[in-house]
Design a protein around this motif. Structure first.
Motif, PDB file in Angstrom:
ATOM      1  N   LEU A 234       1.418   4.479   2.748  1.00  0.00           N
ATOM      2  CA  LEU A 234       1.963   5.397   1.746  1.00  0.00           C
ATOM      3  C   LEU A 234       0.994   6.527   1.435  1.00  0.00           C
ATOM      4  CD1 LEU A 234       3.634   3.111  -0.939  1.00  0.00           C
ATOM      5  CD2 LEU A 234       4.741   4.815   0.478  1.00  0.00           C
TER       6      LEU A 234
ATOM      7  N   LEU B 256       1.859   9.066   4.443  1.00  0.00           N
ATOM      8  CA  LEU B 256       2.911   9.775   3.712  1.00  0.00           C
ATOM      9  C   LEU B 256       2.362  10.552   2.524  1.00  0.00           C
ATOM     10  CD1 LEU B 256       5.766   7.101   3.827  1.00  0.00           C
ATOM     11  CD2 LEU B 256       5.417   9.068   5.292  1.00  0.00           C
TER      12      LEU B 256
ATOM     13  N   ALA C 184       2.439   0.487  -7.908  1.00  0.00           N
ATOM     14  CA  ALA C 184       3.573  -0.093  -7.198  1.00  0.00           C
ATOM     15  C   ALA C 184       3.130  -1.335  -6.437  1.00  0.00           C
ATOM     16  CB  ALA C 184       4.173   0.929  -6.235  1.00  0.00           C
TER      17      ALA C 184
ATOM     18  N   PHE D 275       4.753  -4.943  -6.979  1.00  0.00           N
ATOM     19  CA  PHE D 275       5.382  -5.569  -5.825  1.00  0.00           C
ATOM     20  C   PHE D 275       4.677  -6.885  -5.493  1.00  0.00           C
ATOM     21  CE2 PHE D 275       5.663  -6.052  -1.149  1.00  0.00           C
ATOM     22  CZ  PHE D 275       7.030  -6.199  -1.041  1.00  0.00           C
TER      23      PHE D 275
ATOM     24  N   HIS E  25      -4.995  16.375   3.161  1.00  0.00           N
ATOM     25  CA  HIS E  25      -3.982  16.856   4.097  1.00  0.00           C
ATOM     26  C   HIS E  25      -4.617  17.927   4.957  1.00  0.00           C
ATOM     27  CE1 HIS E  25      -0.417  19.594   4.995  1.00  0.00           C
ATOM     28  NE2 HIS E  25      -0.312  18.549   5.785  1.00  0.00           N
TER      29      HIS E  25
ATOM     30  N   MET F  59       0.714  12.170  14.178  1.00  0.00           N
ATOM     31  CA  MET F  59       1.659  12.800  13.273  1.00  0.00           C
ATOM     32  C   MET F  59       1.017  13.961  12.523  1.00  0.00           C
ATOM     33  SD  MET F  59       3.933  10.745  10.619  1.00  0.00           S
ATOM     34  CE  MET F  59       4.996  11.576   9.452  1.00  0.00           C
ATOM     35  N   LEU F  60      -0.260  13.786  12.205  1.00  0.00           N
ATOM     36  CA  LEU F  60      -0.897  14.804  11.395  1.00  0.00           C
ATOM     37  C   LEU F  60      -1.805  15.697  12.213  1.00  0.00           C
ATOM     38  CD1 LEU F  60      -1.731  12.554   8.397  1.00  0.00           C
ATOM     39  CD2 LEU F  60       0.009  14.299   8.505  1.00  0.00           C
ATOM     40  N   THR F  61      -2.295  15.151  13.284  1.00  0.00           N
ATOM     41  CA  THR F  61      -3.282  15.918  14.030  1.00  0.00           C
ATOM     42  C   THR F  61      -2.902  15.923  15.496  1.00  0.00           C
ATOM     43  OG1 THR F  61      -4.555  13.919  14.199  1.00  0.00           O
ATOM     44  CG2 THR F  61      -5.228  15.469  12.503  1.00  0.00           C
TER      45      THR F  61
ATOM     46  N   LEU G 184       3.200  18.512   9.133  1.00  0.00           N
ATOM     47  CA  LEU G 184       3.626  18.652   7.750  1.00  0.00           C
ATOM     48  C   LEU G 184       3.028  19.922   7.180  1.00  0.00           C
ATOM     49  CD1 LEU G 184       3.028  15.001   6.636  1.00  0.00           C
ATOM     50  CD2 LEU G 184       5.216  16.104   7.014  1.00  0.00           C
ATOM     51  N   GLU G 185       3.879  20.660   6.511  1.00  0.00           N
ATOM     52  CA  GLU G 185       3.402  21.884   5.905  1.00  0.00           C
ATOM     53  C   GLU G 185       3.574  21.745   4.412  1.00  0.00           C
ATOM     54  OE1 GLU G 185       4.464  25.708   8.115  1.00  0.00           O
ATOM     55  OE2 GLU G 185       5.564  25.832   6.233  1.00  0.00           O
ATOM     56  N   LYS G 186       2.526  21.966   3.669  1.00  0.00           N
ATOM     57  CA  LYS G 186       2.633  21.784   2.215  1.00  0.00           C
ATOM     58  C   LYS G 186       3.523  22.861   1.617  1.00  0.00           C
ATOM     59  CE  LYS G 186      -0.082  20.513  -1.812  1.00  0.00           C
ATOM     60  NZ  LYS G 186       0.828  19.485  -2.256  1.00  0.00           N
TER      61      LYS G 186
ATOM     62  N   MET H  87      15.405  -8.868   3.144  1.00  0.00           N
ATOM     63  CA  MET H  87      14.584  -9.859   2.443  1.00  0.00           C
ATOM     64  C   MET H  87      15.445 -11.061   2.019  1.00  0.00           C
ATOM     65  SD  MET H  87      12.227  -8.972  -0.868  1.00  0.00           S
ATOM     66  CE  MET H  87      13.414  -9.230  -2.175  1.00  0.00           C
TER      67      MET H  87
ATOM     68  N   PHE I 184       9.124   6.887 -12.930  1.00  0.00           N
ATOM     69  CA  PHE I 184       9.014   7.550 -11.632  1.00  0.00           C
ATOM     70  C   PHE I 184      10.390   7.758 -11.002  1.00  0.00           C
ATOM     71  CE2 PHE I 184       4.528   6.063 -11.607  1.00  0.00           C
ATOM     72  CZ  PHE I 184       3.961   7.308 -11.461  1.00  0.00           C
TER      73      PHE I 184
ATOM     74  N   GLY J   2       9.697  -3.430  -7.213  1.00  0.00           N
ATOM     75  CA  GLY J   2       8.469  -2.867  -6.675  1.00  0.00           C
ATOM     76  C   GLY J   2       8.734  -2.112  -5.385  1.00  0.00           C
TER      77      GLY J   2
ATOM     78  N   LEU K  91      10.047   1.346  -5.879  1.00  0.00           N
ATOM     79  CA  LEU K  91       9.006   2.335  -6.173  1.00  0.00           C
ATOM     80  C   LEU K  91       8.289   2.764  -4.887  1.00  0.00           C
ATOM     81  CD1 LEU K  91       7.531   4.023  -8.187  1.00  0.00           C
ATOM     82  CD2 LEU K  91       6.208   2.051  -8.887  1.00  0.00           C
ATOM     83  N   PHE K  92       8.051   1.816  -3.984  1.00  0.00           N
ATOM     84  CA  PHE K  92       7.445   2.169  -2.704  1.00  0.00           C
ATOM     85  C   PHE K  92       8.283   3.224  -1.980  1.00  0.00           C
ATOM     86  CE2 PHE K  92       5.261  -2.173  -2.154  1.00  0.00           C
ATOM     87  CZ  PHE K  92       4.052  -1.650  -2.546  1.00  0.00           C
TER      88      PHE K  92
ATOM     89  N   LEU L 223       8.095   6.627  -3.613  1.00  0.00           N
ATOM     90  CA  LEU L 223       6.837   7.331  -3.359  1.00  0.00           C
ATOM     91  C   LEU L 223       6.784   7.801  -1.915  1.00  0.00           C
ATOM     92  CD1 LEU L 223       4.500   4.927  -5.317  1.00  0.00           C
ATOM     93  CD2 LEU L 223       5.066   7.269  -5.928  1.00  0.00           C
ATOM     94  N   ALA L 224       7.313   6.979  -1.002  1.00  0.00           N
ATOM     95  CA  ALA L 224       7.330   7.362   0.402  1.00  0.00           C
ATOM     96  C   ALA L 224       8.202   8.601   0.589  1.00  0.00           C
ATOM     97  CB  ALA L 224       7.848   6.212   1.252  1.00  0.00           C
TER      98      ALA L 224
ATOM     99  N   ILE M 257       7.210  12.532   0.274  1.00  0.00           N
ATOM    100  CA  ILE M 257       6.623  13.408   1.291  1.00  0.00           C
ATOM    101  C   ILE M 257       7.584  14.555   1.587  1.00  0.00           C
ATOM    102  CG2 ILE M 257       7.496  12.099   3.279  1.00  0.00           C
ATOM    103  CD1 ILE M 257       4.566  12.785   4.418  1.00  0.00           C
TER     104      ILE M 257
ATOM    105  N   TYR N  69       6.181  18.200   1.060  1.00  0.00           N
ATOM    106  CA  TYR N  69       5.825  18.778   2.346  1.00  0.00           C
ATOM    107  C   TYR N  69       7.077  19.107   3.133  1.00  0.00           C
ATOM    108  CZ  TYR N  69       1.220  16.953   1.247  1.00  0.00           C
ATOM    109  OH  TYR N  69       0.024  16.682   0.637  1.00  0.00           O
TER     110      TYR N  69
END
Lengths: 310, 367
Positions: A84, A88, A98, A102, A307, B1-3, B10-12, B39, B300, B342, B345-346, B349-350, B353, B357
């Motif tokens: 995350l 991400l 979180a 969790f 970043h 992915m980033l480099t 990803l562009e901010k 689950m 959140f 929980g 929330l993950f 937050l994921a 992005i 971005y």
């Protein structure tokens, strides 16, 4: 009231046991924070380690396999946080919270049905001659091996951070990730590995609770130990050797209040059992009020998202 | 992915995307249903049935809806109240995660005032309790606030430690100070539901609506107005974006810290008071059930926006009821729903992005 029933040998011995889980979790978090990441999920990783370690130990009949299971469980759950926050680029504070929420839920879920069982234990170390010394022998030199592994781990981390090149790189990443990136270091992957190491340590700390310290599995059994570990990293000003001191201080407070409870001191159990939490707050205030000392050693990029814009 | 030669870069974004800010919560709920289903399947349940029981049956199953629907407001009330307060601090980078403790202390103070008047009647008793509840939560939250302002102590750790302290106080008063003298020695206070002047009853029968729910709705609107129209809203937002900019605009960081922690404490205290005088009825050892922590998710999920929080609170309340139902119908462990929350929330937050971005698909030729 009869204080003579308190034996200094037994007190010191139980202090070392009480300090070990916090020390294990804290040394992992120290490395994570030194790499510039704030993982507030220590409590969640610990409790997952506690349940994974417990289940593995019960199912295999070996406490050592239990430790292995706890380490893997800790690594696995911390990888969620690592993914995350590093891949991400999510907010670290929120992701850590979180992780704790969790972890508490998921551990209670998988631990369902393992309450009330007694896990296999560790044999205590017996060093010929040394363990037979008066006072020192029973108090310090006849514990289960994990107590010493914890101390050894702190020393190893100190050595790694201060005496090796990779340790220097990790600290550089934590101090200024842009500069480290410009020098060609893989910021993301260094942090990713640090987070997994932190997860492993927290998992081991949790397993020590469920396999040795308590030893039992109950929902939410970490009862804030992970948060106290976070506080100890601040108390130690990110220095490994001070972390041992911090963990023993809290171990001492915990043991004192338990013993006073057993003696039936008039203050009342509820108020005595607040002591570890109150002492944590007091110590945090003392450390943070000395602004120079507390911030001098804090990693410069702590909690900031990296970043690579290019 | 980033480099390197990655296909996605990803562009901010200069500003968080408004579109994705509102879409990601829904995506997160869908993803949670999907992975949650897996689950439940791993726990040996039919995933579709489990998801239906959690999200659909409390609202529409003729057998359960009459009980479950009012429960949604009962559970959403405290969640929304607490989350509204927390969201102010979260906007300003002030992290009160000890709402659970403020909730407990608010309940103890409020119930304490009510019990002190027992058995006299008077219109003023309940309002006094409301004030005491808010004040209790406020003062409990001022501990981390003052320590942060005076000594720069981390408010996250202090507020969290105080949850454990509050829980010990709760145990102590349920066994001692506030124990019902006519309770046959059982722990727990008198039941305020049976003490008319101090009770917070269901206002319209069959809806679950009580004073706490009304206050939550009113405060949602008030908070929205404050955030969009009042200078304080601006100051809170700017404190979270840049300390320097905040100072240049004449914002005093200490005052913002005190306001954010104090208001969230007061609201958590109110939530505790409405709970203890209403649905729960009494101070007891297991009075607190984790609303203070779940409210973090609610804040959140609602994207720190008051109306978003209202919706998120209702949804989270639904998962609580649905979780209880699933426990009853399928024998799912009670903790499964906590893991489920929980996970939500993950995913949220994921998903962020995409809010912060912009993914760029590029092809780079290897030389």
């Amino acid at each position: 009231m009869d204080f003579s029933s308190l034996s200094p040998v037994a007190l010191l011995a139980s202090l070392m046991v009480a300090a070990t889980p916090i020390m294990l979790a804290a040394i992992g978090e120290l490395v994570v924070e030194k790499s510039g990441v704030l993982n507030l999920g220590v409590e969640g990783m610990m409790i997952v380690g506690a349940v994974c370690g417990f289940i593995t130990a019960v199912e295999t009949g070996s406490a050592w396999f239990g430790l292995l299971g706890a380490a893997l469980g800790g690594i696995l759950i911390s990888s969620i946080f690592a993914f995350l926050t590093q891949i991400l680029l999510a907010n670290q504070v929120a992701s850590g919270l979180a992780l704790t929420l969790f972890g508490l839920g998921v551990s209670a879920m998988i631990g369902n049905g393992y309450t009330g069982i007694k896990p296999p234990g560790f044999n205590t170390v017996h060093i010929p001659l040394l363990s037979d010394l008066p006072f020192i022998g029973p108090a310090i030199l006849s514990h289960d091996p994990i107590v010493y592994i914890g101390i050894l781990l702190v020393i190893l981390v100190w050595y790694f951070l201060n005496k090796t090149k990779n340790g220097l790189v990790l600290r550089a990443v934590g101090e200024n990730h842009d500069a480290a990136h410009a020098l060609g270091y893989k910021v993301i992957w260094i942090r990713f590995s640090a987070i997994l190491f932190g997860g492993m340590c927290a998992g081991l700390g949790g397993a020590y609770l469920s396999l040795v310290r308590v030893p039992q599995w109950t929902e939410g059994m970490t009862a804030g130990a992970g948060w106290i570990a976070l506080a100890i990293v601040v108390f130690a000003s990110w220095k490994p050797y001070r972390l041992i001191l911090g963990a023993y201080l809290f171990g001492g407070v915990t043991i004192m209040q338990l013993n006073l409870q057993a003696l039936g001191v008039e203050i009342g159990i509820a108020y005595l059992s607040m002591a570890p939490y109150l002492v944590t707050i007091i110590v945090l205030v003392m450390i943070s009020s000395n602004h120079l000392r507390s911030s001098a050693n804090a990693p410069g990029s702590l909690g900031r998202i990296f970043h690579a814009s290019q | 992915m980033l480099t390197g030669n990655g296909m996605i870069r990803l562009e901010k974004r200069p500003q968080p995307s408004k579109k994705w800010t509102s879409i990601t919560p829904f995506l997160a709920v869908l993803a949670t249903m999907f992975v949650g289903g897996i689950m439940f399947w791993a726990l040996g349940q039919d995933p579709i049935e489990a998801i239906r029981i959690i999200f659909w049956d409390p609202l529409f199953n003729p057998q359960f809806a009459s009980y479950a629907r009012p429960q949604i407001l009962v559970k959403a009330g405290p969640l929304v109240l607490i989350a509204l307060g927390l969201s102010l601090g979260f906007r300003a980078n002030i992290w009160n995660i000890g709402a659970e403790g403020q909730y407990i202390i608010g309940a103890i103070c409020g119930a304490g005032v009510g019990l002190a008047f027992y058995p006299s009647e008077g219109w003023f008793i309940f309002p006094l309790m409301v004030i005491a509840g808010a004040l209790g939560g406020f003062l409990w939250a001022m501990i981390p606030a003052i320590l942060k302002i005076k000594f720069n102590t981390n408010e996250i750790l202090v507020s969290l430690m105080l949850v454990y302290v509050a829980e010990k106080i709760l145990v102590s008063v349920s066994l001692g100070l506030m124990r019902n003298p006519e309770g046959g020695g059982f722990p727990g206070s008198r039941n305020l539901q049976y003490y008319k002047a101090a009770s917070n009853p269901e206002l319209i029968s069959g809806t679950g609506m009580h004073w706490g729910v009304l206050v939550a709705i009113a405060l949602t609107c008030l908070t929205y107005i404050m955030l969009t129209k009042h200078i304080l809203g601006f100051q809170i937002k700017i404190s979270g974006q840049s300390n320097k900019a905040a100072r240049f605009s004449g914002t005093n960081p200490s005052i913002i810290t005190a306001i954010c922690l104090g208001v969230s404490g007061a609201l958590a205290g109110l939530a505790g008071l409405f709970e203890v005088s209403g649905p729960s009825g009494q101070i007891s050892i297991d009075f607190n059930v984790g609303y203070g922590f779940t409210a973090i998710i609610v804040a959140f999920l609602g994207r720190l926006n008051p109306f978003g929080i209202l919706l998120a609170g209702l949804l989270m309340a639904l998962t609580y009821i649905g979780g209880e139902l699933a426990q009853f119908m399928l024998g799912l462990p009670a903790a499964a729903i906590q893991a489920f929350q929980g996970m939500l929330l993950f995913f949220l937050l994921a998903g962020d992005i995409l809010t912060n971005y912009r993914p760029k698909f590029t092809y780079k030729k290897r030389l």
